[in-house]
Design a protein around this motif. Structure first.
Motif, PDB file in Angstrom:
ATOM      1  N   ILE B   3       0.871  -1.549  -0.088  1.00 11.48           N
ATOM      2  CA  ILE B   3       0.027   0.170  -0.084  1.00 11.48           C
ATOM      3  C   ILE B   3       1.025   1.161  -0.046  1.00 11.48           C
ATOM      4  O   ILE B   3       1.913   1.618   1.204  1.00 11.48           O
ATOM      5  N   LEU B   4       0.867   2.423  -0.872  1.00 13.36           N
ATOM      6  CA  LEU B   4       1.511   3.456  -0.945  1.00 13.36           C
ATOM      7  C   LEU B   4       0.740   4.110  -0.626  1.00 13.36           C
ATOM      8  O   LEU B   4      -0.821   4.305  -1.531  1.00 13.36           O
ATOM      9  N   THR B   5       0.527   5.033   0.217  1.00 14.85           N
ATOM     10  CA  THR B   5       0.301   6.876  -0.184  1.00 14.85           C
ATOM     11  C   THR B   5       0.889   8.170  -0.190  1.00 14.85           C
ATOM     12  O   THR B   5       2.042   7.725   0.232  1.00 14.85           O
ATOM     13  N   LEU B   6       0.310   8.851  -1.379  1.00 12.91           N
ATOM     14  CA  LEU B   6       1.211   9.477  -1.641  1.00 12.91           C
ATOM     15  C   LEU B   6       0.237  10.616  -1.915  1.00 12.91           C
ATOM     16  O   LEU B   6      -0.883  11.119  -2.079  1.00 12.91           O
ATOM     17  N   THR B   7       1.521  11.918  -1.158  1.00  6.01           N
ATOM     18  CA  THR B   7       0.352  13.364  -1.822  1.00  6.01           C
ATOM     19  C   THR B   7       0.968  13.505  -2.907  1.00  6.01           C
ATOM     20  O   THR B   7       1.661  13.833  -3.632  1.00  6.01           O
ATOM     21  N   ILE B   8      -0.115  13.459  -3.766  1.00  7.78           N
ATOM     22  CA  ILE B   8       0.097  14.089  -5.146  1.00  7.78           C
ATOM     23  C   ILE B   8      -0.816  15.651  -5.330  1.00  7.78           C
ATOM     24  O   ILE B   8      -1.874  15.465  -5.142  1.00  7.78           O
ATOM     25  N   ASN B   9       0.418  16.252  -5.489  1.00  9.28           N
ATOM     26  CA  ASN B   9      -0.939  17.829  -6.369  1.00  9.28           C
ATOM     27  C   ASN B   9      -1.752  17.705  -5.074  1.00  9.28           C
ATOM     28  O   ASN B   9      -3.063  18.397  -5.292  1.00  9.28           O
ATOM     29  N   ASP B  10      -1.425  17.919  -3.506  1.00  9.85           N
ATOM     30  CA  ASP B  10      -1.895  18.370  -2.431  1.00  9.85           C
ATOM     31  C   ASP B  10      -3.421  17.057  -2.182  1.00  9.85           C
ATOM     32  O   ASP B  10      -4.229  17.319  -1.459  1.00  9.85           O
ATOM     33  N   LEU B  23       7.502   5.112 -10.415  1.00  6.02           N
ATOM     34  CA  LEU B  23       6.569   6.973  -9.906  1.00  6.02           C
ATOM     35  C   LEU B  23       5.578   6.949 -10.657  1.00  6.02           C
ATOM     36  O   LEU B  23       4.613   7.500 -11.488  1.00  6.02           O
ATOM     37  N   LEU B  24       6.061   7.100 -12.362  1.00  2.71           N
ATOM     38  CA  LEU B  24       5.849   7.750 -13.738  1.00  2.71           C
ATOM     39  C   LEU B  24       3.854   6.441 -14.501  1.00  2.71           C
ATOM     40  O   LEU B  24       3.169   7.540 -14.884  1.00  2.71           O
ATOM     41  N   ASP B  25       4.363   4.849 -13.822  1.00  2.00           N
ATOM     42  CA  ASP B  25       3.075   4.292 -14.076  1.00  2.00           C
ATOM     43  C   ASP B  25       1.786   4.281 -13.234  1.00  2.00           C
ATOM     44  O   ASP B  25       1.251   4.320 -13.204  1.00  2.00           O
ATOM     45  N   PHE B  26       2.721   4.509 -12.196  1.00  2.00           N
ATOM     46  CA  PHE B  26       1.776   5.140 -10.788  1.00  2.00           C
ATOM     47  C   PHE B  26       0.743   6.559 -11.376  1.00  2.00           C
ATOM     48  O   PHE B  26      -0.121   6.040 -11.491  1.00  2.00           O
ATOM     49  N   LEU B  27       1.536   7.546 -11.307  1.00  2.00           N
ATOM     50  CA  LEU B  27       1.110   8.516 -11.924  1.00  2.00           C
ATOM     51  C   LEU B  27       0.032   8.465 -13.238  1.00  2.00           C
ATOM     52  O   LEU B  27      -1.343   8.551 -12.912  1.00  2.00           O
ATOM     53  N   ASP B  29      -1.420   5.384 -14.798  1.00  4.62           N
ATOM     54  CA  ASP B  29      -1.757   4.401 -14.773  1.00  4.62           C
ATOM     55  C   ASP B  29      -2.632   4.175 -13.837  1.00  4.62           C
ATOM     56  O   ASP B  29      -4.191   3.649 -13.319  1.00  4.62           O
ATOM     57  N   GLU B  30      -2.178   4.665 -12.090  1.00  2.00           N
ATOM     58  CA  GLU B  30      -2.941   4.280 -11.541  1.00  2.00           C
ATOM     59  C   GLU B  30      -3.875   6.123 -10.791  1.00  2.00           C
ATOM     60  O   GLU B  30      -5.224   5.677 -10.395  1.00  2.00           O
ATOM     61  N   VAL B  31      -3.534   6.782 -10.872  1.00  2.00           N
ATOM     62  CA  VAL B  31      -3.835   8.027 -10.111  1.00  2.00           C
ATOM     63  C   VAL B  31      -5.005   8.550 -11.716  1.00  2.00           C
ATOM     64  O   VAL B  31      -5.374   9.575 -11.388  1.00  2.00           O
ATOM     65  N   GLY B  32      -4.227   8.962 -12.917  1.00  2.00           N
ATOM     66  CA  GLY B  32      -4.958   8.573 -14.114  1.00  2.00           C
ATOM     67  C   GLY B  32      -4.737  10.302 -14.391  1.00  2.00           C
ATOM     68  O   GLY B  32      -5.054  10.869 -15.193  1.00  2.00           O
ATOM     69  N   LEU B  33      -3.631  10.908 -13.775  1.00  2.00           N
ATOM     70  CA  LEU B  33      -2.397  12.345 -14.185  1.00  2.00           C
ATOM     71  C   LEU B  33      -1.824  11.724 -15.248  1.00  2.00           C
ATOM     72  O   LEU B  33      -0.591  11.590 -15.151  1.00  2.00           O
ATOM     73  N   THR B  34      -2.498  11.741 -16.976  1.00  2.00           N
ATOM     74  CA  THR B  34      -1.793  11.236 -17.960  1.00  2.00           C
ATOM     75  C   THR B  34      -1.023  12.757 -18.125  1.00  2.00           C
ATOM     76  O   THR B  34      -0.511  12.902 -19.549  1.00  2.00           O
ATOM     77  N   GLY B  35      -0.925  14.201 -18.074  1.00  2.00           N
ATOM     78  CA  GLY B  35      -0.240  15.251 -17.932  1.00  2.00           C
ATOM     79  C   GLY B  35       1.406  14.482 -18.508  1.00  2.00           C
ATOM     80  O   GLY B  35       2.392  16.034 -19.054  1.00  2.00           O
ATOM     81  N   THR B  36       1.693  14.635 -17.317  1.00  2.00           N
ATOM     82  CA  THR B  36       3.115  13.274 -17.426  1.00  2.00           C
ATOM     83  C   THR B  36       3.997  12.614 -18.459  1.00  2.00           C
ATOM     84  O   THR B  36       1.976  11.546 -18.748  1.00  2.00           O
ATOM     85  N   GLY B  54      10.415  18.526  -4.033  1.00  2.00           N
ATOM     86  CA  GLY B  54      10.418  19.780  -4.381  1.00  2.00           C
ATOM     87  C   GLY B  54      11.827  19.895  -5.284  1.00  2.00           C
ATOM     88  O   GLY B  54      11.926  20.982  -5.450  1.00  2.00           O
ATOM     89  N   LYS B  55      12.179  18.667  -5.476  1.00  2.00           N
ATOM     90  CA  LYS B  55      13.219  18.619  -6.894  1.00  2.00           C
ATOM     91  C   LYS B  55      12.758  18.152  -7.865  1.00  2.00           C
ATOM     92  O   LYS B  55      11.852  16.969  -8.011  1.00  2.00           O
ATOM     93  N   PRO B  56      13.036  18.204  -9.135  1.00  2.00           N
ATOM     94  CA  PRO B  56      12.465  17.725 -10.797  1.00  2.00           C
ATOM     95  C   PRO B  56      13.403  16.279 -10.525  1.00  2.00           C
ATOM     96  O   PRO B  56      14.152  16.355 -10.376  1.00  2.00           O
ATOM     97  N   MET B  57      12.575  15.381 -11.015  1.00  2.00           N
ATOM     98  CA  MET B  57      13.050  14.244 -10.175  1.00  2.00           C
ATOM     99  C   MET B  57      12.429  13.199 -11.969  1.00  2.00           C
ATOM    100  O   MET B  57      11.151  13.831 -11.942  1.00  2.00           O
ATOM    101  N   LEU B  58      13.307  11.993 -13.063  1.00  2.00           N
ATOM    102  CA  LEU B  58      12.838  11.377 -13.728  1.00  2.00           C
ATOM    103  C   LEU B  58      11.722  10.025 -13.373  1.00  2.00           C
ATOM    104  O   LEU B  58      11.989   9.592 -12.294  1.00  2.00           O
ATOM    105  N   SER B  59      10.254  10.810 -13.206  1.00  2.00           N
ATOM    106  CA  SER B  59      10.042   9.764 -12.764  1.00  2.00           C
ATOM    107  C   SER B  59       9.525   8.812 -13.223  1.00  2.00           C
ATOM    108  O   SER B  59       8.847   7.466 -12.792  1.00  2.00           O
ATOM    109  N   CYS B  60       9.997   8.484 -14.525  1.00  2.00           N
ATOM    110  CA  CYS B  60      10.662   6.774 -15.214  1.00  2.00           C
ATOM    111  C   CYS B  60      11.613   5.954 -14.728  1.00  2.00           C
ATOM    112  O   CYS B  60      11.545   4.738 -14.743  1.00  2.00           O
TER     113      CYS B  60
END
Ligand code: FES
Ligand code: FES
Lengths: 807, 159
Positions: B3-10, B23-27, B29-36, B54-60
């Motif tokens: 179980i992952l609990t993550l705060t994304i965009n508040d 993280l990319l797939d999570f965003l 496919d799981e959360v539906g944030l396809t902007g990334t 607060g730091k840019p990361m390669l989510s893939c």
């Protein structure tokens, strides 16, 4: 704020010629724009493709039984499941959706799996057993010319691997060279390069309960895909709907129908399930379709007074395993040398060979880029040998307006002379050329390009582009077009056309594009045809709509409607009589003004003469009374033109763009590293419809040209791709991109919509030789091989020091 | 599965994820944030850049589980409602968006730079976008946009 309209004439337009951000920018900058892979279909299967690990082999057997038995696998396809091959050109439909019996390149699709999850699909690929018998491949275009018992495409009935050979000759070459003060000749070699768009290929297919499919695909050519898919799947076109969602870059690399699109659609039809598929970056490189590897020898005769007296070239282009756009590329390698200067005596001989490598096809500047490099370098050499200034010489040689080229292209508008003159002034060319310290150099080169091909690649009599415009009861304007916005901003351009003619703010115009169910046919985004052709169609549709509204307004104001001395567009927009242009009489053009004594502005339609007005909305309501809907179409077709010889249609365009670059470089003789410091560009795109978009195309072309010039190359080892990733296939970063200075350059094209011509491709070619010529100015070496890698610079400098400057 | 609990965009999201999920797939496919965007899935193109802590990361290249405990900001979290961030606004205005596939990452790059440096030099701007590939623009307009956003933000701060 820099005023981007500065330097261009003010024609009194409200929306045309203004810098407007592309209309989908806001959605894109917020992450809301949906690209193919962002679409979420209900419960889709995931497709994965098994690719050949060999460049050349016979397939003895494919055993899919274990894969099919894996839980979660819903289907497996192999070559046996597809009868028809396909290709973007009707004359070379040589590509199978899945290899059958033979594989012709490493990475060729051999089988495909559709499964409930990506993980299961990947596991299933491992379970497919393919038995290959390796065969001798051919990896080099010279070797591909040799006789063989086993050509890649025996169906052509040839005894070697020739795909297409074109030889054309105009004038008298011997006399031409005789008349020259100097004759220069060199062999040039060019690596194959990749489009490297950021969005990998992706396709999703949705199926309804009647077995009709909607194909969402990252494609530049929905219409061609539609036709090819119907043929491969053997179902009527009306059962297929192609939609192009937002597209993450094409540059020609998404302008063919692709195997994966056929595979996805077939799975959906066979399994009755929605499916999705997306390439890895590696697969993008395997599938390639990039610029052809080229080996060309060119000879140029030059006279101090007369300019070019003769130009001849012998060229081999390495097409890889399949045809793609290759036949067109073969022609373009020759014919696109017919500008920007007069070439009175001209001969080209181009052969495209099949080899066991990923296929090459169309890429920005299609076919014209590599020969342009050669001709502009040779011209620079000729100037150096005769002591002429290479910029001033070019200036004198640029085609005059309204001339016929030697191969009978009709050149109408030419705005480059002013642009190049200004570029020479701005760069202080005369203080720099041949005068800078060792290691610093300045170079110039020019080019030209088509604004769409006058002839369709599938012969038919339909218009090249049709646009439908509707107005709703609330006055909202919708433009329906099959034109494909691939990031270049064609939707915005179409909306600008309608908004200007109908006097509406841009926000009131919506565009629905690239959906084969709802939008009329447009042939797609390739050959820089969209602005000229779809743009004209949109403008013509808007003019028709305008006439309906004027009619309605007159009824409301109880006025006699104006008599148009010309029928509705587009019928009489071109003098269709005969192929020979009548430059004297000029062209009626697709660009007639639509002044009718009425002014559309501020929500009103006003009669100038009677100083009376009705609101736009009142006119719309009135016009709606009859039919209940308000809808018109507009079309574009190119005028008849061209010579009467075989192959005269290649490169024939209703208008041509012209470009000049002056480039300043620093060359480090120790490391061989070339730094492009500044690129000054003058591009005649007719009247720029949207300077913001035009400048974006210029800067993007500089990036891509720079890449080909300095670093990009596909590397193959016996057909095996050595660098299928962005880490190994390097493209320029922000640090390599030079400072850019754009010289406002224009002409008023009599047939382009509001005077416009192409701005997406022609810009690319001349930057590359301009860099090479600047390198010569900097350190005295002539580089004849692309990319101009540091090791090649160092080697050439060493040769130069040893005295024999033979590159 | 964990179980992952993550705060994304508040917004806090709790999902069961396999330990190998990026993280990319999570965003997407799981959360539906396809902007990334996913331009390569292997750390080459930078299109998948998001802000993690607060730091840019390669989510893939990052496992979803490794983001636990950090605030994640994606392109969907940059604008405040309909109000674009100055970097977004400037990107639109300066024509820094063509195909737009690199755009979400470029915005994240720019926002991060200006969060930490209100008057970046040319080289600092180039540096901040150099890990993200753009094939359309030649980068010039993106640089202009970031500079112009910096200017606007400075003006706002200093009145
Ligand atoms: S998708 Fe992450 S770097 Fe390319
Ligand atoms: S805008 Fe297309 S990749 Fe950047």
């Amino acid at each position: 704020m820099v005023d981007l309209t500065k330097g261009y004439p003010d024609k009194g337009y409200k929306i045309i010629g203004k810098p407007v951000p592309l209309m989908d920018s806001r959605a894109k900058v917020m992450g809301q724009a949906l690209y193919t892979d962002d679409i979420r279909l209900h419960n889709p299967l995931t497709i994965k493709i098994l690719r050949s690990p060999h460049a050349s082999a016979n397939i003895l057997s494919v055993d899919v039984s274990e894969a099919l038995a894996l839980k979660g696998v819903k289907g497996v396809l192999t070559g046996a499941d597809f009868k028809n091959t396909f290709g973007v050109l009707t004359i070379s439909k040589d590509e199978p959706a899945l290899a059958r019996d033979v594989v012709r390149y490493e990475g060729e699709p051999v089988a495909a799996v559709a499964a409930e999850t990506a993980e299961i699909a990947a596991r299933a690929l491992d379970l497919i057993k393919v038995d290959y018998a390796l065969t001798d491949g051919v990896f080099d275009s010279r070797k591909a010319l040799k006789p063989t018992e086993h050509p890649l495409h025996p169906e052509l009935g040839r005894k070697n691997n020739l795909h297409k050979k074109v030889v054309q000759e105009f004038g008298d070459m011997a006399q031409g060279f005789e008349a020259a003060d100097v004759v220069v000749e060199k062999r040039f070699r060019f690596a194959s390069i990749n489009h490297a768009f950021t969005e990998p290929h992706a396709t999703q297919v949705e199926i309804d309960n009647k077995g009709n499919i909607t194909v969402y695909s990252a494609t530049q050519v929905p219409h061609y895909l539609h036709m090819a898919m119907a043929e491969v799947l053997e179902i009527p076109e009306h059962r297929i709907r192609i939609i192009k969602p937002h597209l993450g870059g094409g540059f020609g690399g998404k302008s063919d129908p692709f195997p994966h699109e056929m595979i996805a659609a077939k799975f959906a039809l066979d399994l009755g399930r929605n499916v999705k598929l997306k390439f890895s970056r590696e697969e993008v490189f395997f599938s390639h379709h990039g610029r052809h590897q080229t080996d060309l020898t060119m000879k140029l005769g030059f006279s101090k007074d007369k300019g070019i007296t003769a130009l001849g070239l012998d060229t081999l282009i390495d097409g890889g395993a399949y045809g793609s756009f290759g036949i067109v590329t073969t022609y373009y390698n020759g014919v696109l040398l017919q500008g920007p200067y007069k070439v009175p005596n001209f001969r080209f001989h181009v052969e495209r060979l099949y080899t066991n490598k990923p296929m090459c096809g169309a890429m920005r500047g299609h076919g014209g880029v590599n020969p342009r490099f050669a001709s502009e370098v040779l011209l620079d050499m000729a100037c150096a040998e005769t002591g002429l200034d290479p910029a001033e010489t070019r200036l004198k040689m640029i085609h005059k307006e309204n001339t016929l080229t030697t191969n009978e292209y009709r050149v109408t508008s030419v705005g480059l002379r002013n642009g190049l003159t200004e570029a020479i002034r701005r760069t202080n060319w005369h203080d720099k050329h041949d005068k800078l310290p060792f290691g610093k150099g300045i170079g110039v080169a020019c080019g030209f390009f088509i604004s769409g091909s006058a002839l369709p690649i599938h012969w038919n009599k339909l218009p090249a582009s049709t646009v439908r415009i509707t107005i709703d009861h609330d006055g909202g304007v919708t433009v329906f077009s099959g034109a494909t916005d691939i990031g270049q901003g064609s939707d915005t351009m179409l909306a600008q056309m309608a908004a200007e003619v109908l006097g509406q703010p841009l926000e009131n115009v919506k565009v629905i594009s690239a959906d084969t169910r709802t939008t009329p046919v447009d042939l797609g985004s390739y050959s820089s045809r969209v602005t000229f052709m779809a743009g004209n169609a949109s403008r013509n549709a808007a003019i028709r709509m305008r006439r309906l509204l004027v009619q309605a307004a007159c009824e409301l104001m109880e006025m006699i409607p104006p008599k148009y001395d010309r029928p509705e567009p587009p019928e009489d927009f071109f003098r269709q009589g005969g192929r020979k242009p009548d430059f004297e009489k000029g062209f009626l053009g697709a660009n007639p003004d639509y002044t009718d004594g009425f002014i559309f502005e501020d929500g009103l339609i006003r009669s100038e003469k009677h100083n009376a007005s009705v609101t736009f909305l009142e006119a719309v309501e009135k016009a709606l009374e009859q039919e209940g809907i308000l809808q018109v179409s507009g079309t574009y077709r190119a005028p008849k033109m061209g010579g009467k010889f075989k192959g005269s249609g290649a490169g024939l365009s209703p208008s041509y763009s012209f470009t000049a670059f002056i480039v300043e470089v620093t060359v480090d003789p120790e490391t061989g590293f070339i730094k492009v410091d500044k690129a000054t560009c003058a591009h005649d795109c007719g009247f720029p419809l949207n300077p913001l978009a035009v400048n974006g195309q210029i800067e993007g072309c500089i990036h891509m040209g720079l890449g080909q010039a300095l670093m990009e190359e596909m590397i193959y080892d016996n057909g095996a791709t050595q660098n299928p990733s962005f880490l190994e296939y390097k493209i320029p970063s922000a640090f390599e991109q030079p400072e850019v200075d754009i010289v406002p350059t224009y002409s008023d094209d009599s047939e382009g919509p509001f005077g416009a011509k192409e701005a997406g491709e022609g810009i690319l070619a001349p930057i590359i030789p301009a860099i090479a010529n600047a390198v010569y100015d900097a350190v005295g070496i002539r580089l004849t091989q692309l990319p101009m890698r540091p090791d090649r610079v160092v080697a050439a400098l060493e040769r130069e020091q040893k005295g024999g400057a033979k590159a | 599965m964990k179980i992952l609990t993550l705060t994304i965009n508040d917004v806090s999201h709790s999902k069961a994820v396999p330990p190998t999920m990026t993280l990319l797939d999570f965003l997407r496919d799981e959360v539906g944030l396809t902007g990334t965007k996913n331009g390569c899935d292997s750390g080459e193109c930078g299109c998948c850049t998001v802000m993690v802590g607060g730091k840019p990361m390669l989510s893939c290249l990052m496992l979803a589980l490794d983001a636990e405990g950090h605030e994640v900001t994606t392109i969907e979290g940059i604008a405040k409602g309909n109000d674009l961030h100055p970097v977004q606004e400037a990107m639109v205005e300066k024509g820094a968006i063509q195909c737009g596939y690199c755009t979400p990452a470029m915005v994240i790059n720019g926002v991060h730079l200006l969060d930490n440096n209100d008057s970046p030099t040319d080289d600092e701007v180039k540096e901040c976008i150099s890990a993200t590939v753009c094939r359309c623009t030649g980068y010039n307009s993106i640089e202009r946009a970031i500079h112009s956003a910096a200017e606007k933000m400075r003006e706002k701060q200093h009145g």
